[in-house]
Design a protein around this motif. Structure first.
Motif, PDB file in Angstrom:
ATOM      1  N   SER A  65      22.281   6.724  -1.858  1.00 41.27           N
ATOM      2  CA  SER A  65      22.087   8.011  -2.260  1.00 41.27           C
ATOM      3  C   SER A  65      23.125   8.851  -2.866  1.00 41.27           C
ATOM      4  O   SER A  65      24.418   7.925  -3.060  1.00 41.27           O
ATOM      5  N   VAL A  94      18.460   5.575   0.326  1.00 45.24           N
ATOM      6  CA  VAL A  94      17.592   6.106  -0.032  1.00 45.24           C
ATOM      7  C   VAL A  94      16.153   4.885  -0.330  1.00 45.24           C
ATOM      8  O   VAL A  94      17.096   3.695  -0.890  1.00 45.24           O
ATOM      9  N   ARG A  95      14.831   4.825  -0.187  1.00 44.38           N
ATOM     10  CA  ARG A  95      14.162   3.804  -0.131  1.00 44.38           C
ATOM     11  C   ARG A  95      13.057   4.000  -1.387  1.00 44.38           C
ATOM     12  O   ARG A  95      13.042   5.364  -1.569  1.00 44.38           O
ATOM     13  N   ARG A  96      12.908   3.183  -2.270  1.00 45.29           N
ATOM     14  CA  ARG A  96      11.700   3.021  -2.990  1.00 45.29           C
ATOM     15  C   ARG A  96      11.108   1.796  -3.704  1.00 45.29           C
ATOM     16  O   ARG A  96      11.488   1.092  -3.281  1.00 45.29           O
ATOM     17  N   TYR A  97       9.442   2.226  -4.362  1.00 47.79           N
ATOM     18  CA  TYR A  97       9.029   1.027  -4.267  1.00 47.79           C
ATOM     19  C   TYR A  97       9.954   0.335  -5.605  1.00 47.79           C
ATOM     20  O   TYR A  97       9.971   1.103  -7.201  1.00 47.79           O
ATOM     21  N   ASP A  98       9.642  -0.913  -5.677  1.00 47.27           N
ATOM     22  CA  ASP A  98       9.961  -1.259  -6.994  1.00 47.27           C
ATOM     23  C   ASP A  98       8.277  -0.791  -7.796  1.00 47.27           C
ATOM     24  O   ASP A  98       7.660  -1.382  -7.442  1.00 47.27           O
ATOM     25  N   MET A 136      10.480  -3.094  -1.769  1.00 41.15           N
ATOM     26  CA  MET A 136      10.763  -2.235  -1.584  1.00 41.15           C
ATOM     27  C   MET A 136      12.627  -2.092  -2.029  1.00 41.15           C
ATOM     28  O   MET A 136      13.268  -2.895  -1.669  1.00 41.15           O
ATOM     29  N   HIS A 138       5.028  -3.291  -6.571  1.00 34.76           N
ATOM     30  CA  HIS A 138       5.048  -2.541  -5.530  1.00 34.76           C
ATOM     31  C   HIS A 138       5.594  -3.067  -4.862  1.00 34.76           C
ATOM     32  O   HIS A 138       4.813  -1.864  -3.788  1.00 34.76           O
ATOM     33  N   GLU A 157      19.370   6.139   5.778  1.00 33.56           N
ATOM     34  CA  GLU A 157      17.975   6.754   5.592  1.00 33.56           C
ATOM     35  C   GLU A 157      18.536   8.257   6.187  1.00 33.56           C
ATOM     36  O   GLU A 157      18.101   9.036   5.556  1.00 33.56           O
TER      37      GLU A 157
END
Length: 160
Positions: free
Chosen positions: A111, A95-99, A106, A103, A89
């Motif tokens: 990217s 990139v990390r994002r919440y499902d 992760m 929630h 990262e």
């Protein structure tokens, strides 16, 4: 034309069919997996590379991975896996994002920069393989030279 094909336009992989890139990524991944049958596992282990390959493959298949999935792939502890993800990262490759459906989970994805790097590298592998397979063409390996040579640490027995 699907959204994935439109995304490929203008990217470094546009000259190579998407299926070929995916097949080459899978072949590279299998070579990494089979390496452990011939060499001690800890010798040729770089979980960051394994993670990048898996993220590329899953993205091309239209799937996503969560941190727990990546932990299973990497074979590392939760802490080690998170360190690898954080390093990727920081390099702006993932990139990390919440499902959005859960929630607590992760998700981790390549990217744009990470996808571009993987496509470029896979193309390079293909081109190098093509060049090596042609009769009469010699491919010279390129040595890795670190930016700054490492200096041995002074131990207790070193004269100072």
């Amino acid at each position: 034309m699907g959204s994935r094909e439109r995304h490929m336009e203008g990217s470094p992989g546009r000259d190579m069919p998407r299926a070929s890139l995916l097949a080459l990524a899978r072949q590279t991944q299998q070579a990494r997996i089979h390496c452990s049958a011939h060499f001690p596992k800890h010798v040729f282990r770089d979980s960051a590379w394994d993670i990048m390959l898996e993220l590329f493959i899953t993205a091309e298949e239209g799937r996503t991975l969560c941190v727990k999935d990546i932990m299973a792939i990497s074979g590392e502890s939760a802490t080690g896996t998170v360190r690898r993800i954080e390093g990727l990262e920081e390099a702006q490759l993932v990139v990390r994002r919440y499902d959005p459906r859960d929630h607590r989970r992760m998700l981790v994805e390549l990217s744009g920069r990470g996808r571009h790097a993987m496509i470029s590298f896979l193309q390079h592998l293909f081109e190098a393989g093509e060049a090596a397979s042609r009769d009469g063409v010699s491919v010279t390996p390129i040595s890795f030279v670190p930016i700054a040579p490492r200096q041995p640490q002074r131990g207790l027995g070193d004269a100072g």
